[in-house]
Design a protein around this motif. Sequence first.
Motif, PDB file in Angstrom:
ATOM      1  N   GLY A 228       0.827  -1.117   0.105  1.00 40.99           N
ATOM      2  CA  GLY A 228       0.160  -0.017  -0.046  1.00 40.99           C
ATOM      3  C   GLY A 228       0.776   1.186   0.073  1.00 40.99           C
ATOM      4  O   GLY A 228       1.946   1.155   0.218  1.00 40.99           O
ATOM      5  N   ILE A 229       0.244   2.491  -0.205  1.00 40.67           N
ATOM      6  CA  ILE A 229       0.996   3.628  -0.173  1.00 40.67           C
ATOM      7  C   ILE A 229       1.700   3.845   1.382  1.00 40.67           C
ATOM      8  O   ILE A 229       1.123   3.564   2.121  1.00 40.67           O
ATOM      9  N   GLY A 230       2.804   4.388   1.184  1.00 47.94           N
ATOM     10  CA  GLY A 230       3.491   4.420   2.479  1.00 47.94           C
ATOM     11  C   GLY A 230       4.136   3.139   3.048  1.00 47.94           C
ATOM     12  O   GLY A 230       4.632   3.417   4.116  1.00 47.94           O
ATOM     13  N   SER A 231       3.879   2.128   2.567  1.00 43.33           N
ATOM     14  CA  SER A 231       4.487   0.872   3.036  1.00 43.33           C
ATOM     15  C   SER A 231       5.976   0.558   2.928  1.00 43.33           C
ATOM     16  O   SER A 231       6.688  -0.190   3.848  1.00 43.33           O
TER      17      SER A 231
ATOM     18  N   ASP B 254       5.111 -14.229   0.084  1.00 36.85           N
ATOM     19  CA  ASP B 254       6.004 -13.671   1.091  1.00 36.85           C
ATOM     20  C   ASP B 254       5.430 -12.145   1.614  1.00 36.85           C
ATOM     21  O   ASP B 254       5.072 -11.490   0.692  1.00 36.85           O
ATOM     22  N   VAL B 255       5.761 -12.006   2.843  1.00 34.27           N
ATOM     23  CA  VAL B 255       5.179 -10.657   3.622  1.00 34.27           C
ATOM     24  C   VAL B 255       6.346 -10.095   4.237  1.00 34.27           C
ATOM     25  O   VAL B 255       6.892 -10.888   4.984  1.00 34.27           O
ATOM     26  N   LEU B 256       6.676  -8.795   3.893  1.00 35.23           N
ATOM     27  CA  LEU B 256       7.637  -8.308   4.578  1.00 35.23           C
ATOM     28  C   LEU B 256       7.055  -7.060   5.410  1.00 35.23           C
ATOM     29  O   LEU B 256       6.483  -6.143   4.747  1.00 35.23           O
ATOM     30  N   VAL B 257       7.003  -7.142   6.782  1.00 32.26           N
ATOM     31  CA  VAL B 257       6.428  -6.107   7.586  1.00 32.26           C
ATOM     32  C   VAL B 257       7.187  -4.958   7.927  1.00 32.26           C
ATOM     33  O   VAL B 257       8.413  -5.326   8.525  1.00 32.26           O
ATOM     34  N   ASN B 258       7.178  -3.920   7.017  1.00 31.84           N
ATOM     35  CA  ASN B 258       8.335  -2.861   7.183  1.00 31.84           C
ATOM     36  C   ASN B 258       7.887  -1.808   8.265  1.00 31.84           C
ATOM     37  O   ASN B 258       7.388  -0.688   8.231  1.00 31.84           O
ATOM     38  N   ASP B 259       7.937  -2.220   9.456  1.00 34.28           N
ATOM     39  CA  ASP B 259       7.920  -1.242  10.621  1.00 34.28           C
ATOM     40  C   ASP B 259       9.099  -1.099  11.697  1.00 34.28           C
ATOM     41  O   ASP B 259       8.989  -0.457  12.455  1.00 34.28           O
ATOM     42  N   ARG B 260      10.274  -1.178  10.818  1.00 37.89           N
ATOM     43  CA  ARG B 260      11.821  -0.898  11.740  1.00 37.89           C
ATOM     44  C   ARG B 260      12.416  -0.126  10.753  1.00 37.89           C
ATOM     45  O   ARG B 260      11.941   0.565  10.040  1.00 37.89           O
TER      46      ARG B 260
ATOM     47  N   PRO C 214       1.852  -1.352   9.246  1.00 38.16           N
ATOM     48  CA  PRO C 214       0.464  -0.736  10.279  1.00 38.16           C
ATOM     49  C   PRO C 214       0.218   0.553   9.391  1.00 38.16           C
ATOM     50  O   PRO C 214       0.852   1.327   9.038  1.00 38.16           O
ATOM     51  N   GLU C 215      -1.367   0.439   9.225  1.00 36.60           N
ATOM     52  CA  GLU C 215      -2.048   1.818   8.586  1.00 36.60           C
ATOM     53  C   GLU C 215      -1.449   2.796   9.176  1.00 36.60           C
ATOM     54  O   GLU C 215      -1.221   3.949   8.361  1.00 36.60           O
ATOM     55  N   GLN C 216      -1.486   3.288  10.306  1.00 37.12           N
ATOM     56  CA  GLN C 216      -1.021   4.491  11.153  1.00 37.12           C
ATOM     57  C   GLN C 216       0.279   4.942  10.590  1.00 37.12           C
ATOM     58  O   GLN C 216       0.552   6.010  10.313  1.00 37.12           O
ATOM     59  N   LEU C 217       1.458   3.885  10.467  1.00 33.65           N
ATOM     60  CA  LEU C 217       2.726   4.334   9.868  1.00 33.65           C
ATOM     61  C   LEU C 217       2.700   4.590   8.444  1.00 33.65           C
ATOM     62  O   LEU C 217       3.122   5.518   8.054  1.00 33.65           O
TER      63      LEU C 217
END
Length: 202
Positions: free
Chosen positions: A11-14, A172-178, A134-137
């Motif tokens: 999504g946008i900003g991910s 594959d899912v890469l959670v980009n929150d770091r 996360p959507e907020q991010l």
Amino acid sequence: MKPWILGLTGGIGSGKSAVAQHFVDLGVHLVDADHAARWVVEPGRPALAKIVEHFGGDVLQADGQLDRSALRARIFADSDERRWLEALLHPLIGQEIIAYLARAESPYAILVSPLLIESGQHRLTQRVLLVDAPEQLQIQRTIARDQSSAEQVQAILKAQASRSERLQHAHDVLVNDRDLHWLQAEVERLHNFYLTLRGGQT
């Protein structure tokens, strides 16, 4: 051997652009669907003439280029107009992408597209990597990057595929929150894994 195609979306900003850039740094051949979308509406290409015929001259800039923000405003306000534009452009964009990916010399090539799932472009790929956040991010990052309002970002998020729909298609899912350093290490880990795959399948 023909390279297999990895679809990269988020999504946008991910943070999918940062992920895409690191794959390029690792030597992976990559085409961005957004770039292909720009190529098909360049002056002199038939798609631009059809768009002007349909929407009128106010979607052109003074230099004859497409005025994207004017067009975006028209199609966000009217889903029928958006569907008309998608029906015109998606097949043309698909042709550009296929032609470009066919020139890849890396073991696998990447198609980056924010609308990989919605546009059906995932059917051009053998495997899908989803960059998630996360959507907020996502909202914070997009506001910081584009100086857009929270409302605008929410509207774009709504128009894009829902997270659950994306997750359904992702291998594959890469959670980009770091941080970026961690993100690049994850990309390298995935890259090494992808090099072991034949045709994108384990």
